[in-house]
Design an enzyme around this catalytic site. Structure first.
Site, PDB file in Angstrom:
ATOM      1  N   SER A 139     -99.704 -70.162 -65.487  1.00  0.00           N
ATOM      2  CA  SER A 139     -99.259 -69.002 -64.711  1.00  0.00           C
ATOM      3  C   SER A 139     -99.460 -69.256 -63.219  1.00  0.00           C
ATOM      4  O   SER A 139    -100.358 -70.022 -62.815  1.00  0.00           O
ATOM      5  CB  SER A 139    -100.073 -67.778 -65.133  1.00  0.00           C
ATOM      6  OG  SER A 139     -99.954 -66.753 -64.186  1.00  0.00           O
ATOM      7  N   TYR A 152    -108.123 -64.092 -65.957  1.00  0.00           N
ATOM      8  CA  TYR A 152    -106.830 -64.676 -66.324  1.00  0.00           C
ATOM      9  C   TYR A 152    -106.530 -65.889 -65.434  1.00  0.00           C
ATOM     10  O   TYR A 152    -106.136 -66.953 -65.916  1.00  0.00           O
ATOM     11  CB  TYR A 152    -105.746 -63.608 -66.182  1.00  0.00           C
ATOM     12  CG  TYR A 152    -104.344 -64.046 -66.573  1.00  0.00           C
ATOM     13  CD1 TYR A 152    -103.982 -64.193 -67.912  1.00  0.00           C
ATOM     14  CD2 TYR A 152    -103.378 -64.297 -65.599  1.00  0.00           C
ATOM     15  CE1 TYR A 152    -102.688 -64.576 -68.258  1.00  0.00           C
ATOM     16  CE2 TYR A 152    -102.087 -64.675 -65.942  1.00  0.00           C
ATOM     17  CZ  TYR A 152    -101.747 -64.815 -67.278  1.00  0.00           C
ATOM     18  OH  TYR A 152    -100.467 -65.196 -67.626  1.00  0.00           O
ATOM     19  N   LYS A 156    -106.030 -69.771 -66.659  1.00  0.00           N
ATOM     20  CA  LYS A 156    -104.762 -70.483 -66.474  1.00  0.00           C
ATOM     21  C   LYS A 156    -104.930 -71.685 -65.543  1.00  0.00           C
ATOM     22  O   LYS A 156    -104.186 -72.668 -65.660  1.00  0.00           O
ATOM     23  CB  LYS A 156    -103.694 -69.525 -65.952  1.00  0.00           C
ATOM     24  CG  LYS A 156    -103.302 -68.444 -66.980  1.00  0.00           C
ATOM     25  CD  LYS A 156    -102.619 -69.051 -68.196  1.00  0.00           C
ATOM     26  CE  LYS A 156    -102.092 -68.014 -69.155  1.00  0.00           C
ATOM     27  NZ  LYS A 156    -101.399 -68.587 -70.310  1.00  0.00           N
TER      28      LYS A 156
END
Ligand code: NAP
Length: 241
Positions: A139, A152, A156
């Site tokens: 991401s 997150y 990632k």
């Protein structure tokens, strides 16, 4: 022998679209999910009705035992694992003072330890056959960071490190490992984002557009057919990395 692809988190969103595309291309598809049995079974049915082959498997990517058990049974049944797409992921967004240790752990366990578990299990069989392609879905957050997304982003970013290191290790076995960074797509993962955040993401694109999921799917499908690309990270929208 027909090629086999394992897609984690294929019951919804991008994973679902990938499952249908690879089935259309003649792959035997493993549709992995955690909770969404009905939608995973529907995808298998849709593939079957179009003349393809697929199996749905509930397995928690956080669990090395679950992952080992599905990878082993796929190999025993179909005799090969050609492509692994690490797509399953979650977000537990919150600013740091409100980010609980449980949310941090669940995010890292799913988005980073999950791919480690699947790669470790599947690569064993890819090494046996001296071929394979692993594609990890990372991401923009993992490269640039995003406020409120520490867990997150970290997961990632870790996935990019994992991609590069594993590509170095597995290249000598003719196994390719790459990562793809899709742009903003409307899925369950992004449905609760405030409009202002969505607008900001879209307007930070040179082309001022959100991502067309079909383009992501087509890119991944074409990448999977390339023989001389490994250790690379591909950004798919018009933000400059
Ligand atoms: P999504 O719609 O939220 O779907 C997530 C999938 O992951 C579901 O199939 C879910 O299964 C599965 N999953 C979650 N935890 C799991 C676990 N522990 N074990 C096995 N499966 C699990 O997500 P998406 O938006 O399609 O995202 C797909 C990928 O693209 C993710 O890696 C995401 O980080 C990345 N990405 C998305 C965007 C975006 O804008 N949407 C942008 C950049 C990157 P259940 O249905 O059973 O819960």
């Amino acid at each position: 022998m027909k090629k086999v692809i394992v897609i984690t988190g294929a019951s919804r969103g991008l994973g679902r679209a990938l499952a249908l595309r690879f089935a259309e291309a003649g792959f035997r598809v493993v549709v992995n999910y955690l909770h969404s049995k009905d939608s995973a079974d529907e995808i298998v049915k849709e593939i079957f009705n179009k003349g393809g082959e697929a199996l749905s498997f509930s397995a928690d990517v956080r669990s090395p035992e679950d992952v080992k058990s599905i990878i082993t049974s796929i190999y025993e049944q179909w005799g090969t694992i050609d492509i692994l797409i690490n797509n399953a992921a979650i977000t537990r967004d919150n600013i740091l003072p409100k980010l609980t240790s449980e949310d941090w752990k669940e995010t890292i366990d799913t988005n980073l330890t999950g791919p480690f578990n699947t790669i470790r299990s599947a690569s064993k069989y890819m090494i046996k056959r001296k071929r394979g392609h692993i594609i990890n879905i990372s991401s923009w957050s993992g490269v640039k960071g995003r406020s409120g997304q520490a867990a997150y982003s970290a997961s990632k970013a870790g996935l990019i490190g994992l991609t590069r290191s594993i590509a170095l290790e597995l290249g000598r076995f003719n196994i390719q490992v790459n990562a793809v960074i899709p742009g903003f797509m409307k899925t369950d993962m992004t449905k609760d984002l405030p409009e202002s955040v969505k607008d900001k993401i879209v307007s930070s694109n040179i082309l001022n557009r959100e991502q067309d999921m079909a383009e992501v799917v087509e890119f991944i499908y074409n990448l999977s057919k390339m023989n001389n690309v490994s250790g690379q990270i591909f950004n798919l929208d018009s933000r400059i990395l």
